[in-house]
Design a protein around this motif. Structure first.
Motif, PDB file in Angstrom:
ATOM      1  N   THR A  94      -4.956   1.209   1.648  1.00 29.84           N
ATOM      2  CA  THR A  94      -6.412   1.130   1.553  1.00 29.84           C
ATOM      3  C   THR A  94      -6.843   1.462   0.129  1.00 29.84           C
ATOM      4  N   PRO A  95      -7.317   0.482  -0.608  1.00 29.36           N
ATOM      5  CA  PRO A  95      -7.740   0.767  -1.981  1.00 29.36           C
ATOM      6  C   PRO A  95      -8.841   1.832  -1.980  1.00 29.36           C
ATOM      7  N   CYS A  96      -8.779   2.755  -2.913  1.00 26.14           N
ATOM      8  CA  CYS A  96      -9.754   3.839  -2.936  1.00 26.14           C
ATOM      9  C   CYS A  96      -9.857   4.436  -4.339  1.00 26.14           C
ATOM     10  N   ASN A  97     -10.884   5.273  -4.538  1.00 25.16           N
ATOM     11  CA  ASN A  97     -11.055   5.967  -5.819  1.00 25.16           C
ATOM     12  C   ASN A  97     -10.310   7.294  -5.833  1.00 25.16           C
ATOM     13  N   LEU A  98     -10.349   7.959  -4.673  1.00 24.22           N
ATOM     14  CA  LEU A  98      -9.660   9.251  -4.545  1.00 24.22           C
ATOM     15  C   LEU A  98      -8.678   9.147  -3.391  1.00 24.22           C
ATOM     16  N   PHE A  99      -7.421   9.494  -3.662  1.00 20.22           N
ATOM     17  CA  PHE A  99      -6.416   9.491  -2.589  1.00 20.22           C
ATOM     18  C   PHE A  99      -5.945  10.922  -2.397  1.00 20.22           C
ATOM     19  N   ILE A 100      -6.057  11.375  -1.152  1.00 20.80           N
ATOM     20  CA  ILE A 100      -5.635  12.753  -0.842  1.00 20.80           C
ATOM     21  C   ILE A 100      -4.357  12.639  -0.022  1.00 20.80           C
TER      22      ILE A 100
ATOM     23  N   THR B 110       2.867   4.450  -2.983  1.00 19.76           N
ATOM     24  CA  THR B 110       1.587   4.427  -2.274  1.00 19.76           C
ATOM     25  C   THR B 110       0.458   4.859  -3.207  1.00 19.76           C
ATOM     26  N   ILE B 111       0.712   5.910  -3.956  1.00 22.89           N
ATOM     27  CA  ILE B 111      -0.297   6.385  -4.910  1.00 22.89           C
ATOM     28  C   ILE B 111      -0.671   5.259  -5.876  1.00 22.89           C
ATOM     29  N   ALA B 112       0.337   4.557  -6.365  1.00 26.26           N
ATOM     30  CA  ALA B 112       0.060   3.464  -7.294  1.00 26.26           C
ATOM     31  C   ALA B 112      -0.707   2.331  -6.614  1.00 26.26           C
ATOM     32  N   GLU B 113      -0.286   1.990  -5.388  1.00 27.24           N
ATOM     33  CA  GLU B 113      -0.900   0.842  -4.711  1.00 27.24           C
ATOM     34  C   GLU B 113      -2.350   1.078  -4.298  1.00 27.24           C
ATOM     35  N   THR B 114      -2.711   2.323  -4.019  1.00 31.61           N
ATOM     36  CA  THR B 114      -4.113   2.568  -3.635  1.00 31.61           C
ATOM     37  C   THR B 114      -5.051   2.331  -4.817  1.00 31.61           C
TER      38      THR B 114
ATOM     39  N   ALA C 219      -6.044   4.482  -6.807  1.00 36.47           N
ATOM     40  CA  ALA C 219      -6.907   5.660  -6.989  1.00 36.47           C
ATOM     41  C   ALA C 219      -6.821   6.180  -8.419  1.00 36.47           C
ATOM     42  N   GLU C 220      -7.993   6.590  -8.975  1.00 34.04           N
ATOM     43  CA  GLU C 220      -7.952   7.181 -10.312  1.00 34.04           C
ATOM     44  C   GLU C 220      -7.668   8.677 -10.260  1.00 34.04           C
ATOM     45  N   GLU C 221      -7.888   9.258  -9.064  1.00 31.58           N
ATOM     46  CA  GLU C 221      -7.600  10.687  -8.916  1.00 31.58           C
ATOM     47  C   GLU C 221      -6.844  10.916  -7.610  1.00 31.58           C
ATOM     48  N   VAL C 222      -5.873  11.859  -7.655  1.00 25.38           N
ATOM     49  CA  VAL C 222      -5.054  12.124  -6.471  1.00 25.38           C
ATOM     50  C   VAL C 222      -5.026  13.621  -6.209  1.00 25.38           C
ATOM     51  N   TRP C 223      -5.322  13.958  -4.967  1.00 22.22           N
ATOM     52  CA  TRP C 223      -5.192  15.367  -4.567  1.00 22.22           C
ATOM     53  C   TRP C 223      -3.987  15.488  -3.646  1.00 22.22           C
ATOM     54  N   VAL C 224      -3.306  16.631  -3.778  1.00 23.97           N
ATOM     55  CA  VAL C 224      -2.076  16.822  -3.011  1.00 23.97           C
ATOM     56  C   VAL C 224      -2.292  17.975  -2.028  1.00 23.97           C
TER      57      VAL C 224
ATOM     58  N   HIS D  81       4.417  14.073 -11.598  1.00 23.77           N
ATOM     59  CA  HIS D  81       4.520  12.612 -11.621  1.00 23.77           C
ATOM     60  C   HIS D  81       3.143  11.967 -11.814  1.00 23.77           C
ATOM     61  N   ILE D  82       2.160  12.433 -11.051  1.00 24.03           N
ATOM     62  CA  ILE D  82       0.816  11.851 -11.108  1.00 24.03           C
ATOM     63  C   ILE D  82       0.255  11.954 -12.529  1.00 24.03           C
ATOM     64  N   GLN D  83       0.430  13.132 -13.124  1.00 20.66           N
ATOM     65  CA  GLN D  83      -0.101  13.321 -14.477  1.00 20.66           C
ATOM     66  C   GLN D  83       0.644  12.442 -15.483  1.00 20.66           C
ATOM     67  N   SER D  84       1.943  12.237 -15.228  1.00 15.87           N
ATOM     68  CA  SER D  84       2.702  11.411 -16.178  1.00 15.87           C
ATOM     69  C   SER D  84       2.303   9.941 -16.092  1.00 15.87           C
ATOM     70  N   THR D  85       1.606   9.545 -14.997  1.00 16.02           N
ATOM     71  CA  THR D  85       1.133   8.155 -14.915  1.00 16.02           C
ATOM     72  C   THR D  85      -0.306   8.039 -15.424  1.00 16.02           C
ATOM     73  N   GLY D  86      -0.872   9.131 -15.934  1.00 18.97           N
ATOM     74  CA  GLY D  86      -2.203   9.060 -16.540  1.00 18.97           C
ATOM     75  C   GLY D  86      -3.338   9.274 -15.566  1.00 18.97           C
ATOM     76  N   LYS D  87      -3.020   9.606 -14.307  1.00 11.25           N
ATOM     77  CA  LYS D  87      -4.091   9.874 -13.336  1.00 11.25           C
ATOM     78  C   LYS D  87      -4.425  11.359 -13.343  1.00 11.25           C
ATOM     79  N   ARG D  88      -5.600  11.674 -12.778  1.00  9.97           N
ATOM     80  CA  ARG D  88      -5.925  13.080 -12.579  1.00  9.97           C
ATOM     81  C   ARG D  88      -5.305  13.545 -11.267  1.00  9.97           C
ATOM     82  N   GLY D  89      -4.744  14.733 -11.293  1.00 10.01           N
ATOM     83  CA  GLY D  89      -4.120  15.257 -10.072  1.00 10.01           C
ATOM     84  C   GLY D  89      -4.553  16.682  -9.818  1.00 10.01           C
ATOM     85  N   ARG D  90      -4.513  17.098  -8.555  1.00 15.45           N
ATOM     86  CA  ARG D  90      -4.967  18.443  -8.209  1.00 15.45           C
ATOM     87  C   ARG D  90      -4.272  18.885  -6.921  1.00 15.45           C
ATOM     88  N   ALA D  91      -3.843  20.152  -6.910  1.00 13.64           N
ATOM     89  CA  ALA D  91      -3.222  20.690  -5.698  1.00 13.64           C
ATOM     90  C   ALA D  91      -4.279  21.390  -4.878  1.00 13.64           C
TER      91      ALA D  91
END
Lengths: 337, 527
Positions: A133-139, A294-298, A300-305, A316-326
């Motif tokens: 599911t394409p999205c802006n934020l993927f949790i 999956t993270i790449a396919e969605t 999303a510009e930001e990913v929460w874990v 990994h998320i940060q190394s692909t240039g996205k914003r990430g947060r735990a």
């Protein structure tokens, strides 16, 4: 609240992840007024909520396990059907984890956030497959978020089990499985491999199997493992909760080989620690590749874990240039359910 | 590599000896030559590869995997080789299956410069379990709980040939053992070992029982001291000098001092000891030599080895094994008179007229290096294995101590649902002067199945804490522990290590405060 500032409208408190404009939690840890539940495992589906929204399968699981899924009211939502809650639209999308499991898509003012719940991408005959599911934020979950976890083909593990059954016909094979999902998936995989003997079950597993069958998942002949004479179990496969296979319960079985179907079995120390003789790498969670793809396919510009080995995934998320947060949600178990 | 890696994987997780034998014999039955021969060599430590594996792997993995992710993974998995096997980014599909024989033969003939590219190619085409097996194979240490003896037992099981016959030809053959497998599968003759320095299976003894002791005729038997070392066979035939352990492992490399002096044309049976002057050193000293694959000059000097001879099997080409023991004994003494190689002597005969006299000697034997007495029939030929009614061992009475159960751990295999491995301790004064328990040993045998059930129940009802498979219990239950001897140890908190501790009796009746103190145990140290 600004839609593009995700943490202004999706917040975390001690009860869990909260959607402010919709007034509901997703998989809250503590009892709340309104909860959207991704799937029926006990660390996601807790008792005591006033109102619960979930797929009808998940509601059935909660009814079976908790007695009543909600204090006041439940609402079943079919996969892919949108529901308006205030200015928020909620849609449940198959997550491929267990029967009834869903990702929760939350749309607000043109911004899309997806809460993955637990999920996997590999095939499972007992539940509909994960949909991107394409999205802006993927949790996302992160149970197996280390690159050493690559789960491989589950059918190969079943072949390994059946080979051992043929090699040790004078013993029973006691396979540890979680009651909801893993148990039924393993049975379905055994049937797909042509195994048509009765499969014996620990009493705690029967109810979920009945539930799956009531939703049209056929599992073949299942028999209780408690009751038959010891001899009847010789050469047979017996499924039991992980806690039972290496404990007193297993003494009723004829000289059992202890197996365990879990993604953790990929790491030798984990299997040895639990005294497992036949580890079967079968997981209902995404492995490293599935998580990262999956993270790449969605898109999303930001990913929460949410829970698991978030260090590696965030790196990994940060190394692909996205914003990430735990998110560090409390109450999530480190289990492959 | 597929079936070899599947075998190693199963073996690594299988605790039961019989199950291991079944896995191995199925593998030998279903795997073609020369792969099964190389597998056998790998399992019996018969393959050595000289390659800087750590360095090569380090370089390869650095180029492929993010170092942060590798570090986190390594911490989680706990083993570098396993981490590499699991993390290697490869598909493992669409290629010709890689054979074990191809790997072994290629590595043996490859130039060191080629290793990195060979390894990369293989890691790319194998799956995770195969990669793990490949790395284990190349490190030369499989560590899957299979001894050479067990592998040979599986060969015997599969082929229905006597184990003694397999052991006898074993050391004359080399990987991939084509001759051996041809013979075992009924497609070839038994390999000839004439005049070779190969292992001849040993003759072993039975523990004597009281009723046997009461009926044997002293006139039929000769008595010798049972020395507390390692039973060995020393051979020098056809230009080869060898020292074999009781199970046929070649331990020549660890004991050059006793092997070098052996004259040509003899096979001897004896006890390997560490001796300083005329003193037999404690078993612990010998243990330190055994554990080293290669021995330093300093070690040779501080822990000199010695063989105390019991028997002679071959002199020149003459097989003496059919002769009565008393004849062989004469031949041994005569041979030793002539050659007298240094670092050997002949075990002396213990004279006795009656069993009562012998019993006295036995009861008085507390000297270091003596484990008990041996009784050998005068007319026994040298028979492989443990034939009944020929040789008896009469071990001196064990030492006993009362210790308190402290921790219990789950067993494995059949015992996985039982707390069957026990750590026990004795009292000493703690820092504040209060008595405290310090662990002195661990044992998982000596009790009956019935007692195990009772112990399991007691442990579950008296648990105060648990850590994974281990439970800490209330210090209330006393074990009478039997053991052969006790030694100083720097590796244990208590400073002592017991030899062969076993649960002799469970003292349900005895209060824990009345168990023994650590000093009682240290007083029994013979160094």
């Amino acid at each position: 609240m600004r839609p593009d500032h995700f943490d202004s409208w999706l917040t975390v408190d001690r009860r869990g992840l909260y959607c402010r404009p919709g007034g509901f939690y997703v998989d809250p840890h503590g009892a709340v007024e309104r909860a959207v539940i991704s799937h029926g495992h006990s660390d996601h589906a807790r008792p005591g909520h006033q109102h619960v929204l979930a797929t009808k399968e998940t509601l059935a699981v909660m009814r079976a396990r908790l007695g009543s899924p909600a204090q006041r009211g439940t609402q079943a939502l079919a996969y892919g059907k949108g529901l308006k809650i205030g200015d928020v639209a909620v849609t449940l999308i198959p997550a491929g984890h267990v029967l009834g499991s869903a990702q929760v898509l939350i749309e607000w003012k043109g911004v899309r956030a997806v809460v993955s719940g637990d999920y996997k991408r590999s095939a499972d005959p007992t539940c509909p497959g994960f949909e991107i599911t394409p999205c802006n934020l993927f949790i996302t979950e992160a149970t197996f978020a280390l690159p050493v976890f690559q789960h491989g083909n589950a059918q190969d593990e079943v072949t390994k089990l059946l080979k051992s059954v043929a090699q040790f016909p004078d013993r029973a094979h006691a396979v540890g499985v979680y009651g909801l999902g893993k148990c039924q998936r393993l049975i379905a995989l055994l049937r797909a491999a042509g195994y048509d003997h009765p499969i014996y079950l620990h009493g705690a597993l029967q109810e979920c199997c009945d539930l799956y069958e009531s939703f049209g998942v056929t599992l073949g002949t299942l028999k209780p493992a408690t009751g038959p004479k010891r001899d009847e179990l010789t050469g047979q496969i017996v499924l039991a909760p992980p806690s039972a296979i290496a404990d007193r319960w297993s003494r009723r079985l004829p000289d059992p080989i202890t197996a365990f179907a879990s993604g953790w079995m990929r790491v030798r120390a984990r299997a040895r620690q639990q005294g497992i003789e036949l580890p079967l790498v079968i997981s209902d969670h995404a492995d490293w590749r599935e998580l990262t793809e999956t993270i790449a396919e969605t898109g999303a510009e930001e990913v929460w874990v949410t829970h698991g080995r978030e260090d590696a995934l965030l790196h990994h998320i940060q190394s692909t240039g996205k914003r990430g947060r735990a998110l560090a949600l409390i109450g999530r178990e480190d289990e492959d359910q | 590599m597929k079936s070899f890696s599947a075998l190693l994987d199963r073996l690594a997780y299988t605790p039961s000896r019989n199950d291991k034998i079944r896995l191995l014999s199925d593998y030998f039955a279903n795997t073609p030559d020369p792969d099964r021969g190389y597998a056998l060599a790998a399992l019996t430590d018969g393959l050595f590869f000289r390659l800087p594996l750590r360095r090569i792997l380090g370089e390869l993995i650095e180029a492929r995997v993010d170092p942060v992710l590798f570090g986190l993974s390594r911490d989680y998995v706990g083993d570098t080789a396993e981490t590499i096997a699991l993390i290697w980014p490869a598909e493992g599909r669409g290629q010709e299956p890689l054979r074990l024989a191809t790997v072994v033969e290629t590595v043996q003939s490859a130039h060191p410069m080629e290793f990195p590219s060979l390894l990369t190619k293989w890691l790319d085409q194998l799956d995770a379990t195969e990669r793990w097996a490949l790395l284990k194979l190349l490190t030369g240490a499989l560590r899957v709980g299979v001894s050479a003896r067990l592998a040979k037992t599986a060969l015997a099981e599969w082929s229905a040939k006597p184990l003694a016959d397999i052991e006898e030809v074993w050391h004359g053959l080399s990987p991939p053992y084509l001759e051996l497998f041809a013979w075992l599968s009924g497609e070839g003759p038994r390999p000839s070992m004439e005049g070779r320095a190969v292992f001849r299976p040993l003759m072993l003894s039975h523990q004597i029982e009281d009723r046997e002791l009461a009926v044997i005729d002293p006139a039929d038997f000769i008595a010798e001291w049972k020395w507390d070392g390692i039973r060995v066979q020393a051979a020098h035939q056809a230009g080869e000098r060898r020292l074999f352990s009781r199970t046929g492992d070649d331990i020549s490399a660890s004991f050059p001092d006793v092997v070098q002096t052996l004259p040509e044309g003899v096979v001897l049976d004896g006890e390997l000891l560490v001796m300083r002057g005329y003193e037999v050193a404690p078993f612990n000293d010998l243990q330190q030599r055994v554990n080293r694959k290669s021995v330093t000059p300093a070690m040779l000097k501080s822990h000199p080895a010695h063989i105390r001879l019991y028997d002679i099997l071959f002199e020149g080409d003459e097989d003496l094994r059919p002769l009565p023991f008393i004849e062989r004994r004469k031949r041994l003494e005569a041979w030793h008179q002539v050659h007298a190689p240094s670092r050997t002597d002949v075990s002396s005969i213990v004279d006795f007229v009656s069993i009562a006299e012998l019993e006295k000697l036995w009861a008085g034997a507390r000297e270091t290096g003596i484990e008990g007495l041996m009784l050998k029939r005068r007319d026994s030929p040298y028979l492989a294995g443990r034939p009944k009614g020929h040789w008896y061992k009469w071990k001196r009475a064990p030492l006993l101590i009362d210790a308190v159960l402290m921790y219990a751990q789950r067993g494995s295999g059949k015992r996985s649902s039982y707390y069957s491995d026990y750590t026990f301790g004795t009292w000493r004064d703690g820092d504040g002067g209060e008595p405290e328990l310090v662990p002195v040993g661990k044992s998982y045998f000596g009790f009956t199945d019935e007692e195990l059930k009772e112990l399991d129940r007691w442990i579950r009802n008296n648990t105060v804490d648990s850590f994974g498979p281990v439970r800490q219990v209330e210090p209330k239950l006393v074990f009478e522990v039997a053991f052969d001897s006790v030694h100083r140890s720097t590796r244990h908190k208590s400073g002592v290590a017991m030899r062969f501790p076993r649960i002799h009796r469970i003292r349900w009746d005895k209060p824990a405060e009345e168990a023994d103190r650590l000093e009682t145990l240290t007083a029994l140290i013979v160094d």
